[in-house]
Scaffold this active site. Structure first.
Site, PDB file in Angstrom:
ATOM      1  N   LYS A  62      36.523  39.572  26.407  1.00 17.72           N
ATOM      2  CA  LYS A  62      37.841  39.078  25.639  1.00 17.72           C
ATOM      3  C   LYS A  62      38.996  39.303  26.340  1.00 17.72           C
ATOM      4  CE  LYS A  62      35.649  39.985  20.995  1.00 17.72           C
ATOM      5  NZ  LYS A  62      34.326  40.343  21.600  1.00 17.72           N
ATOM      6  N   GLU A 107      23.804  38.578  17.670  1.00 15.69           N
ATOM      7  CA  GLU A 107      24.630  39.650  16.856  1.00 15.69           C
ATOM      8  C   GLU A 107      24.984  39.187  15.549  1.00 15.69           C
ATOM      9  OE1 GLU A 107      28.840  40.128  17.499  1.00 15.69           O
ATOM     10  OE2 GLU A 107      28.682  39.249  19.308  1.00 15.69           O
TER      11      GLU A 107
END
EC number: 4.2.1.70
Length: 315
Positions: A160, A26
């Site tokens: 996360k 990414e």
């Protein structure tokens, strides 16, 4: 008329021609995830780590409205230094192209583009997921729905820890996304080794993950991704007590400043960086480098290069 077709870096074209394994990477970590100059240095380290472990890196991003699979050094530097780089999820890609924007791709967008390019393995840091109090805000990352329809292996350190980890795992199950721990049955929490939840399956080697890829393709019954959760060793994680204190203060600030939507994640990650005096940044870098190395070994074990759809062309 402008050609908006996906373009490919020369090194990715050569990998396709030579049948070499390719790993998608990414670009939001470059433009939105790490501060300068760490972002440019780490982007280069990530690509070199993939090479060192037997695969070809394909960092994905948008330059002047053109999606590129396999950004070159100058393009990566441009995304690292430019001030107006858009953060692109899947829904943003065509609009950003029409506006000739520069853009960095999220997990969702990178997964979709990698699939279009025939790349089957993707390395990232941590996934987006269900936000805390999503029962009130309905705030969920587009990563989840994209992974439900994209047959790619995503090597990550879980979701996360600033998110609702348990709710995210429930959503992944509902959406039919496969989840396995790498050499563990506990789901990691990004900065911390143990996110507090079990997973049903464990894969112990790149070869076992390659067998998963082969089995899915042979069976033809699953269209979703595999989330391969690769935890940090306990000695490399952020101190859990420091993590918990920082998260609590960050969530308090979030409410005070009324930060919502896609601004939540960068706000909290920035808070972690400042409040831990850079320790969280060091952990973040270790995460992406370890995941990139594992993804490269998986791609090499599976023999999966870029499949080379119609339209392969160099930028």
């Amino acid at each position: 008329m402008t050609d908006f077709a996906i373009q490919y870096g020369e090194h990715v074209l050569h990998a396709h021609q030579d049948g070499k394994p390719v790993v998608a990477l990414e670009s939001t970590i470059i433009s939105h995830g790490l501060p300068h100059p760490d972002n440019l240095r780490v982007a280069r380290e990530i690509e070199q780590t993939v090479r060192d472990n037997g695969a070809v890196p394909a960092t994905i991003g948008m330059i002047g409205g053109q999606v590129v699979v396999g950004l070159d050094g100058d393009q990566i530097e441009h995304l690292a230094l430019a001030k107006d780089v858009a953060k692109l999820s899947v829904r943003d890609l065509a609009i950003a192209a029409a506006r000739r924007a520069d853009g960095a791709t999220t997990v969702a967008a990178t997964s979709a583009i990698a699939e279009a390019a025939g790349i089957r393995v993707f390395a990232t840091g941590g996934l987006g997921g269900v936000h805390r109090e999503a029962n009130l805000t309905f705030d969920e990352s587009a990563d989840l729905t994209e992974l439900a329809r994209t047959p790619i292996v995503v090597v990550c350190a879980g979701v996360k820890s600033i998110l609702d980890v348990g709710a995210t795992l429930e959503r992944l199950e509902t959406l039919g996304v496969s989840v396995a721990g790498y050499q563990t049955r506990r789901f990691p929490g990004f900065f911390i080794t143990d996110g507090g939840f079990d997973v049903d399956w464990q894969l112990d080697s790149p070869e076992q993950v390659a067998d998963f890829i082969a089995a899915r393709e042979a069976q033809g019954t699953s269209t979703g991704a595999l989330v391969l959760a690769n935890p940090l060793p306990t000695g490399e994680q952020l101190d859990p007590a420091l993590h918990d204190r920082t998260l609590a203060s960050g969530l308090s600030l979030l409410a005070e400043e009324n930060v919502t939507g896609k601004a939540v994640t960068p706000f909290l990650l920035s808070h972690f960086h400042s409040s831990t005096e850079g320790k969280s940044l060091e952990v973040n870098i270790r995460i992406i480098l370890r995941n990139s190395a594992l993804a490269a070994r998986i791609a090499a074990a599976s023999g999966k290069g870029a499949a080379g759809p119609v339209g392969f062309s160099a930028p």
